[in-house]
Design a protein around this motif. Structure first.
Motif, PDB file in Angstrom:
ATOM      1  N   SER A   1      27.659   9.367 -23.057  1.00 50.14           N
ATOM      2  CA  SER A   1      27.684   8.448 -21.959  1.00 50.14           C
ATOM      3  C   SER A   1      27.972   7.307 -22.501  1.00 50.14           C
ATOM      4  O   SER A   1      28.747   6.243 -21.159  1.00 50.14           O
ATOM      5  N   TYR A   2      28.248   6.976 -23.156  1.00 49.79           N
ATOM      6  CA  TYR A   2      28.035   5.613 -23.580  1.00 49.79           C
ATOM      7  C   TYR A   2      29.747   5.553 -25.464  1.00 49.79           C
ATOM      8  O   TYR A   2      30.074   4.401 -24.707  1.00 49.79           O
ATOM      9  N   ALA A   3      30.234   5.885 -24.910  1.00 48.44           N
ATOM     10  CA  ALA A   3      31.624   6.032 -25.786  1.00 48.44           C
ATOM     11  C   ALA A   3      32.283   6.383 -23.993  1.00 48.44           C
ATOM     12  O   ALA A   3      33.313   5.165 -24.228  1.00 48.44           O
ATOM     13  N   ALA A   4      32.015   6.937 -23.326  1.00 50.32           N
ATOM     14  CA  ALA A   4      33.305   7.101 -21.877  1.00 50.32           C
ATOM     15  C   ALA A   4      32.948   6.042 -21.079  1.00 50.32           C
ATOM     16  O   ALA A   4      34.021   5.405 -20.727  1.00 50.32           O
ATOM     17  N   PRO A   5      32.569   4.742 -21.080  1.00 46.04           N
ATOM     18  CA  PRO A   5      33.111   3.018 -19.884  1.00 46.04           C
ATOM     19  C   PRO A   5      33.570   2.486 -21.403  1.00 46.04           C
ATOM     20  O   PRO A   5      34.770   1.492 -20.467  1.00 46.04           O
ATOM     21  N   VAL A   6      33.686   2.591 -22.578  1.00 47.79           N
ATOM     22  CA  VAL A   6      34.339   1.210 -23.132  1.00 47.79           C
ATOM     23  C   VAL A   6      36.456   2.253 -23.025  1.00 47.79           C
ATOM     24  O   VAL A   6      36.996   1.315 -22.970  1.00 47.79           O
ATOM     25  N   VAL A   7      36.086   3.467 -22.464  1.00 51.52           N
ATOM     26  CA  VAL A   7      37.494   4.481 -22.886  1.00 51.52           C
ATOM     27  C   VAL A   7      37.891   3.664 -21.090  1.00 51.52           C
ATOM     28  O   VAL A   7      39.247   4.152 -21.330  1.00 51.52           O
ATOM     29  N   ALA A   8      36.843   3.779 -20.348  1.00 49.70           N
ATOM     30  CA  ALA A   8      37.046   4.510 -19.071  1.00 49.70           C
ATOM     31  C   ALA A   8      37.712   2.266 -18.943  1.00 49.70           C
ATOM     32  O   ALA A   8      38.977   1.404 -18.194  1.00 49.70           O
ATOM     33  N   ALA A   9      37.202   1.095 -19.179  1.00 50.04           N
ATOM     34  CA  ALA A   9      37.707   0.141 -19.514  1.00 50.04           C
ATOM     35  C   ALA A   9      39.101  -0.138 -20.178  1.00 50.04           C
ATOM     36  O   ALA A   9      39.792  -0.827 -19.426  1.00 50.04           O
ATOM     37  N   ALA A  10      39.260   0.753 -21.655  1.00 52.66           N
ATOM     38  CA  ALA A  10      40.359   0.321 -21.960  1.00 52.66           C
ATOM     39  C   ALA A  10      42.016   0.701 -21.661  1.00 52.66           C
ATOM     40  O   ALA A  10      42.543   0.405 -20.889  1.00 52.66           O
TER      41      ALA A  10
ATOM     42  N   PHE B   1      26.482  -2.826 -20.218  1.00 50.65           N
ATOM     43  CA  PHE B   1      26.949  -2.321 -20.299  1.00 50.65           C
ATOM     44  C   PHE B   1      25.386  -2.454 -21.539  1.00 50.65           C
ATOM     45  O   PHE B   1      24.533  -1.698 -22.235  1.00 50.65           O
ATOM     46  N   ALA B   2      25.296  -3.222 -21.764  1.00 55.04           N
ATOM     47  CA  ALA B   2      24.178  -3.982 -23.626  1.00 55.04           C
ATOM     48  C   ALA B   2      23.595  -3.244 -23.172  1.00 55.04           C
ATOM     49  O   ALA B   2      22.134  -2.502 -23.662  1.00 55.04           O
ATOM     50  N   CYS B   3      22.355  -4.017 -21.574  1.00 50.93           N
ATOM     51  CA  CYS B   3      21.323  -3.201 -20.747  1.00 50.93           C
ATOM     52  C   CYS B   3      21.164  -2.253 -21.140  1.00 50.93           C
ATOM     53  O   CYS B   3      20.017  -1.146 -21.705  1.00 50.93           O
ATOM     54  N   ILE B   4      22.316  -1.623 -20.749  1.00 49.26           N
ATOM     55  CA  ILE B   4      21.757   0.576 -20.224  1.00 49.26           C
ATOM     56  C   ILE B   4      21.550   0.805 -22.244  1.00 49.26           C
ATOM     57  O   ILE B   4      21.253   1.736 -21.849  1.00 49.26           O
ATOM     58  N   LEU B   5      22.507   0.723 -22.329  1.00 50.53           N
ATOM     59  CA  LEU B   5      22.565   1.046 -24.197  1.00 50.53           C
ATOM     60  C   LEU B   5      21.453   0.885 -24.816  1.00 50.53           C
ATOM     61  O   LEU B   5      20.862   1.410 -25.319  1.00 50.53           O
ATOM     62  N   VAL B   6      21.167  -0.568 -24.527  1.00 47.30           N
ATOM     63  CA  VAL B   6      19.013  -0.563 -25.251  1.00 47.30           C
ATOM     64  C   VAL B   6      18.382   0.117 -24.476  1.00 47.30           C
ATOM     65  O   VAL B   6      17.569   0.819 -24.893  1.00 47.30           O
TER      66      VAL B   6
END
Length: 307
Positions: free
Chosen positions: A250-259, A277-282
């Motif tokens: 779930s936290y790798a997918a946004p990076v792919v979506a952004a790219a 995104f950083a807040c949600i990851l924390v």
């Protein structure tokens, strides 16, 4: 083995992260709910064929089995995708993926409410709140116009994440004997039927579709790569890694979506997107700190230190 798992993990992140970009691209040509329904008409049939091939029980039998399918079809498939596809019309692929990444955090909150054995520690509550702050930062609402299209769109995506999290928790309340492939297949088909009903209620029509090469590619990608292939990889990794490491997708997918959003649609993430995104990851790390520590210890081959 670890190298194989790592490759599959990256493949799943790519498949599911790029799905947000495919959805955004396809929404240019399809009415949103009808688009989602078509996706699961086809994906459900593919998954059912796979369930027939790999399981001995490809049809639900007991009352509990059908209740779980009902929850899966109505919440995990229909409600999730109705809110997601409508919401993504007014925001970027990356922003939608980041809000959806709140699902594991929301799942913990719902579990505390519906599963008596689940408990939230004070630090876990902080993690839950930090995750919500992340969504607020990401949306960056205008206080003078809280109903602007982008804020409303992100709220709809938040409802999608909440529907998925609630469905994930409610399915755990029932003692069913369903194979996960069978549950997914019938949930997809039921969800598709429900979405066709909602689509008709919204007066969406097949005549509203612009059948272009791009439209066909977007639908085909969602059916074959994001749904069929993505879930096959998911099932394999779930058995090998367990639910905690799978949640990290779930936290790798946004990076792919952004790219992919930047590459194919020219979407540029903002400063608030990154901070949210950083807040949600924390928040996720605070909620799952013990499980994550166990996974790191297991990965390193060392026993966990007692507190």
């Amino acid at each position: 083995m670890r190298f194989r798992n790592a490759i599959l993990f990256v493949a799943l992140a790519v498949a599911w992260g790029s799905a947000f970009t495919a959805i955004k691209a396809g929404l240019e040509y399809f009415p949103p709910v009808l688009f989602a329904a078509f996706r699961y008409d086809l994906a459900g049939l593919l998954m059912l064929g796979y369930a027939v091939y790999v399981t001995d029980q490809w049809v639900p039998r007991s009352r509990a089995d059908w209740i779980v399918v009902g929850i899966g079809g109505s919440l995990l498939i229909a409600a999730y995708h109705i809110f997601l596809f409508i919401g993504e019309q007014g925001t970027t692929s990356a922003a939608a993926a980041i809000v959806v990444s709140l699902s594991p955090i929301l799942t913990t909150g719902f579990a505390r409410a519906f599963l008596p054995e689940e408990r939230l520690t004070p630090l876990g509550i902080v993690g839950l709140l930090v995750g919500f702050v992340g969504v607020g930062v990401l949306s960056n609402p205008d206080p003078s116009n809280l109903l602007d299209p982008r804020t409303v769109s992100l709220f709809l995506v938040f409802l999608a994440a909440a529907a998925f999290a609630l469905g994930s928790v409610l399915t755990r309340r029932f003692d069913d004997d369903l194979e996960i492939e069978t549950m997914e297949a019938w949930s997809m088909l039921l969800g598709a039927v429900l979405m066709h009903g909602v689509s008709a209620g919204l007066s969406e029509s097949v005549t509203d579709i612009q059948w272009t090469v791009e439209a066909g590619l977007a639908l085909l990608y969602l059916v074959v790569v994001a749904s069929a292939l993505g879930f096959l990889i998911y099932f394999d990794l779930l058995e090998r890694l367990g639910p905690i490491e799978i949640n990290l997708v779930s936290y790798a997918a946004p990076v792919v979506a952004a790219a992919t959003g930047l590459l194919f649609l020219g979407e540029r993430p903002t400063f608030f997107t990154g901070v949210g995104f950083a807040c949600i990851l924390v928040g996720f790390a605070l909620l799952k700190r013990d499980a994550l520590r166990d996974e790191v210890a297991r990965f390193n081959g060392t026993p966990r230190q007692s507190d």
